[in-house]
Design an enzyme around this catalytic site. Structure first.
Site: not given
Length: 288
Positions: A97, A172, A240
């Protein structure tokens, strides 16, 4: 059966690579900590490379599942990076990701050598990786995706091309945005049930069968009620991801008011010492 390489053997990458080996593919792995690569080979067979380039040499498809933008750039185009060892017509599939920017940059770099590039972040957590039940959301050229999909299917519950390069990463982001709101709502609900003197398990059994039901509710309510947070997807990694979401939202003009609030709440949990706790540790804020 194909000759494959897998770069990154964390809690997600190791079982994903394992599924590829069990499916009969010839798999060479790489991990920054070589002992993990050696342990993987002891379990699944195959071979390991001491650098990304060594692992990628001769592979038809190279997969990666590393930590962040910098880690991905390093294994692709850094010293002894995979791209230098890959040949025209091969494919690089990234399950990390990361930002859409690094994805687009690396896809363009791969194209210079006629290497296909698919951004393919996953959702489903460690359990999904171990059980081969991941949701894989992909971006890239349709023809390249069609060649890579059969390999990804061995650890996927669903695998779908969402559009051109970067579409997988943006999908995502939607996933992480939704999870943030769901976990906060579940934390508030569990806390409310406890304060009201209700049996949390009984409450969830009833409401999960109605409109409030979700994966988070089904898989996290028990551990939340017992304050077990040492598992699953760490808050450091979630923050993150949410930083990527919020930066992208600013770029495209999307508003993420709830996501920003929940991100700040995760910061509170980090201050409690919960940086490596599971994302469901939002509940811990109510115990202070």
């Amino acid at each position: 059966m194909a000759k494959l390489a897998f770069l990154g053997l964390g809690v997600m990458g190791a079982p994903m690579a394992g599924h590829l080996a069990k499916a009969g593919h010839e798999v060479t792995v790489y991990n920054r900590t070589t002992s993990k690569a050696e342990a993987w080979v002891d379990t699944y067979g195959g071979a390991f490379g001491r650098t990304p380039a060594e692992a990628a040499a001769g592979a038809d498809i190279v997969f990666s599942c590393v930590g962040n933008d910098d880690d991905l750039a390093e294994v692709c185009i850094g010293k002894n990076g995979a791209f230098a060892a890959m040949t025209a017509g091969t494919i690089f599939v990234d399950h990390t990701t990361v930002s859409a920017e690094i994805t687009e940059r690396l896809a363009a770099e791969a194209a210079k050598s006629d290497i296909g590039f698919i951004d393919a972040p996953v959702s489903g957590g460690q359990a999904g990786a171990e059980n081969g039940q991941l949701s894989v959301m992909c971006g890239g050229d349709q023809a390249v995706y069609d060649r890579a999909e059969p390999a990804m299917d061995v650890y996927a519950k669903i695998c779908r091309r969402m559009g051109d390069t970067g579409a997988g990463q943006k999908t995502k982001m939607v996933n992480q945005i939704c999870i943030a709101g769901l976990v906060q709502a579940l934390s508030e609900g569990v806390n409310f049930a406890e304060k009201a003197g209700l049996d949390v398990e009984a409450v969830v059994e009833v409401i999960s069968q109605g409109a409030a039901g979700s994966w988070q509710m089904e898989n996290r309510h028990k551990t939340m009620a017992t304050r077990e947070f040492d598992h699953g997807f760490a808050i450091d990694w979630m923050r993150k991801d949410l930083a990527i979401c919020m930066k992208t939202a600013d770029q495209i003009g999307a508003d993420l008011p709830v996501t920003k609030i929940v991100d700040a709440y995760y910061g509170d949990v980090q201050e409690l010492g919960g940086s490596r706790w599971d994302t469901s540790a939002l509940l811990a804020r109510f115990d202070t």
